[in-house]
Design a protein around this motif. Structure first.
Motif, short mmCIF file in Angstrom:
data_model
loop_
_atom_site.label_atom_id
_atom_site.label_comp_id
_atom_site.label_asym_id
_atom_site.label_seq_id
_atom_site.Cartn_x
_atom_site.Cartn_y
_atom_site.Cartn_z
N SER A 77 0.81 -1.22 0.00
CA SER A 77 0.00 0.00 0.00
C SER A 77 0.84 1.26 0.00
CB SER A 77 -0.92 0.00 1.21
OG SER A 77 -0.16 0.01 2.39
N GLN A 78 2.13 1.15 0.38
CA GLN A 78 2.95 2.36 0.42
C GLN A 78 3.05 3.03 -0.95
OE1 GLN A 78 3.95 -0.73 0.78
NE2 GLN A 78 6.14 -1.06 0.50
N TYR A 79 3.05 2.22 -2.05
CA TYR A 79 3.12 2.80 -3.39
C TYR A 79 1.91 3.70 -3.65
CZ TYR A 79 6.99 -0.24 -4.54
OH TYR A 79 8.22 -0.83 -4.56
N ARG B 41 -0.08 5.17 -1.46
CA ARG B 41 -0.03 6.39 -0.64
C ARG B 41 0.84 7.45 -1.31
NH1 ARG B 41 -3.37 4.06 1.57
NH2 ARG B 41 -3.30 2.72 3.40
N VAL B 42 2.03 7.01 -1.75
CA VAL B 42 2.98 7.96 -2.31
C VAL B 42 2.46 8.54 -3.61
CG1 VAL B 42 5.26 8.15 -3.35
CG2 VAL B 42 4.98 6.99 -1.18
N TYR B 43 1.93 7.68 -4.49
CA TYR B 43 1.48 8.18 -5.80
C TYR B 43 0.25 9.07 -5.67
CZ TYR B 43 4.98 5.86 -8.51
OH TYR B 43 6.18 5.52 -9.06
#
Lengths: 228, 359
Positions: free
Chosen positions: A190-192, A194-196
């Motif tokens: 999920s970090q991808y 959040r960042v995008y």
């Protein structure tokens, strides 16, 4: 066009009444059922344009009602859930619900969801350009403009934004977004996402900290919103 | 089961342990029996059974009592290696041995039972006390908004000619009261989650900046006249934590500040993250916590003694419970003189956004 018919399946009389008054006052024809059995019979006899389904029915589990309905019913279903049951909401979305509302909800929210899912069911596939407020997404040239100004987006940023925008108004779950954009191996990364999402907000929102277009649905996913 | 083990021991294991101990002690006594005589061995065995009665349940103890009597008869009382006893004195001793061992087992067991009952009673009376406090504070906290809703709707129904501004005011009252009710129910659900002890944080990557702005927006919506000052770096790492719980922690502290300080007071939130420690500071320049001990403020139902303030006393205990469930700590900074300052520190895993942005 006739007034869209909306079938309310909820065992709470107060909620049914509130929904009936609200829907009638806003140009819809409401019908209501107080149990899963009654609701499914009514839906089968005369399929409505939209179903508002409460997940906490006394006679049958809401998820199973949803699965049964989805075997033949093609129009939108919005589920009503008790506050903060994110897993339940995600399961329902996976089971074919188009969107959700958690109780207690605001009437404005309810009407926005209804408008959005009804619009999706009549809108045509393969639109070349999507226009929302001051934002314009050209699907053929894969370009995005804000106030007429071209915005530079990376490939992934564009795919994510276009995916959300095509489902305008509808919530898309974390898993769905990660699987579609990054692939099945990424559904827990999920970090991808959040960042995008943060990156896209910096480019398209007036105030990225107070987003009005790309909204977070806590614990569930994201929603692209083009109306107030 | 009993309190000498951290984990309850299964009844089969209890039988195994107690019988092994009896046999072990018997073997030692047998080796020494030439030197100490068979009557001393009886006392040592009796002592062993008494000790077992303190540790184990009644059935394993009764069995070891019987077993030790049998062992003493067969291996110690002359003639050895035979069930039968030669003289009357030894026969009496054997019978007495058996009876004392049994009484020992039963009495020790009963004492333990009685202790358990007293402890349960104490626990129950404590929970009754807690329950009463809960009822008192809740009936107030829930009834106030309900009274506002009933009163306002009554007015709207009975006075159809009311001026528009008055009507709007009443509608505003109803709306505020229902929001307050909703928050109370939310707090109650949270406290019961904490009380049940089954609280498992759901770790996921969380954008702290987004979360802080989201919560602030909600607090400002529910307290329309308040503005909250946010101080947070835009280049904040993603933190792995339970977003829902952190949301409730921040919401409760900010909402408290908004409700319990004068309208002109400033409320601020700042966040930082160093060496995998997420620190969130929430402060206001209101009156602070004057009449209450800083240790007590996080206790359930503890409230300041100022009669003008209201509250269920649940908010801060939820803050503490959730922070601890996330492995962190929360404290009220006592050296902060003007108003109150809460400092939350939670250990988190972090990842910097730039490292994920390669295409």
């Amino acid at each position: 066009m006739n007034k869209p018919e909306i079938l309310i399946i909820d065992d709470e009389q107060q909620i049914r009444k509130l929904l009936e008054i609200t829907l009638e006052g806003n140009g819809y024809t409401p019908r209501s059922a107080s149990s899963a059995k009654e609701g499914m019979i009514m839906a089968a006899n005369h399929p409505p344009d939209l179903i508002l389904l409460d997940l906490g029915l006394p006679d049958e589990n809401g998820q199973s009602v949803l699965r049964k309905l989805r075997k033949w019913y093609v129009n939108p279903i919005i589920i009503l859930s008790v506050q903060k049951k994110e897993e339940e909401i995600i399961t329902a979305l996976d089971n074919g619900a188009n969107d959700y509302l958690s109780k207690p909800f605001r009437i404005g929210e309810l009407l926005a969801r209804i408008r959005s899912v009804l619009r999706q069911s009549v809108s045509e596939e393969g639109e070349a350009a999507l226009k929302f407020r001051d934002l314009e997404i050209d699907l053929t040239s894969r370009s995005v403009r804000k106030n007429g100004q071209l915005i530079k987006l990376t490939g992934t940023e564009y795919s994510l934004l276009a995916l959300l925008a095509r489902s305008n108004g509808k919530v898309l779950t974390h898993h769905y977004l990660l699987r579609t954009i990054w692939g099945p191996g990424y559904i827990d990364q999920s970090q991808y996402l959040r960042v995008y999402i943060a990156q896209i907000r910096k480019k398209i929102e007036d105030d990225p900290n107070r987003p009005e277009i790309l909204l977070t649905e806590s614990g569930v996913g994201y929603r692209f919103v083009s109306e107030n | 089961m009993n309190r000498f083990f951290l984990k309850p021991v299964s009844i089969r294991k209890q039988f195994l342990y107690s019988i092994s101990i009896v046999i072990l002690v018997s073997v030692i006594c047998f080796a020494l029996s030439e030197w100490m005589g068979y009557r001393v061995a009886a006392f040592i065995l009796l002592l062993t059974v008494s000790m077992l009665a303190i540790i184990f349940d009644i059935f394993p103890v009764l069995v070891s009592a019987g077993l030790s009597a049998l062992i003493w008869d067969v291996f110690f009382i002359p003639p050895r290696f035979a069930l039968h006893v030669d003289n009357t004195e030894d026969a009496f001793l054997l019978i007495m041995y058996f009876i004392i061992a049994m009484i020992n087992a039963v009495l020790t067991y009963k004492i333990r039972e009685a202790e358990n009952i007293t402890r349960l009673k104490e626990e129950r009376s404590n929970s009754v006390k807690l329950y009463n406090t809960l009822l008192n504070s809740l009936s107030h906290e829930l009834r106030t908004p309900i009274a506002a809703i009933i009163g306002a709707t009554d007015n709207l129904q009975s006075m159809p000619d009311l001026a528009k501004e008055k009507k709007d005011e009443l509608i505003e009252e109803i709306s505020n009261a229902s929001l307050r009710l909703n928050q109370q129910v939310e707090n109650l659900l949270n406290i019961s989650r904490l009380e049940s002890g089954h609280i498992q944080p759901k770790q996921d990557w969380c954008d702290i900046v987004e979360l802080v702005y989201e919560v602030v927006k909600r607090v400002e919506e529910n307290n329309p006249k308040r503005k909250i000052n946010i101080s947070i770096s835009q280049n904040f790492p993603l933190c792995s934590t339970d977003k829902g719980m952190l949301d409730q922690i921040i919401y409760n502290l900010l909402n408290n500040a908004a409700i319990h300080t004068e309208q002109h007071c400033k409320i601020g939130i700042s966040a930082s993250c160093h060496a995998d420690l997420l620190q969130i500071v929430i402060e206001d320049n209101g009156k602070g916590f004057v009449s209450v001990d800083s240790k007590d403020i996080f206790d359930k139902f503890s409230r300041t003694k100022d009669p003008k303030t209201s509250g269920s006393g649940l908010g801060l205990s939820i803050v503490k419970g959730f922070t601890e469930a996330l492995g962190g700590s929360v404290e009220l900074n006592r050296s902060f003189k003007e108003g109150s300052q809460f400092i939350i520190a939670i250990p988190v895993k972090t990842t910097y956004q730039n490292s994920l942005l390669s295409e």
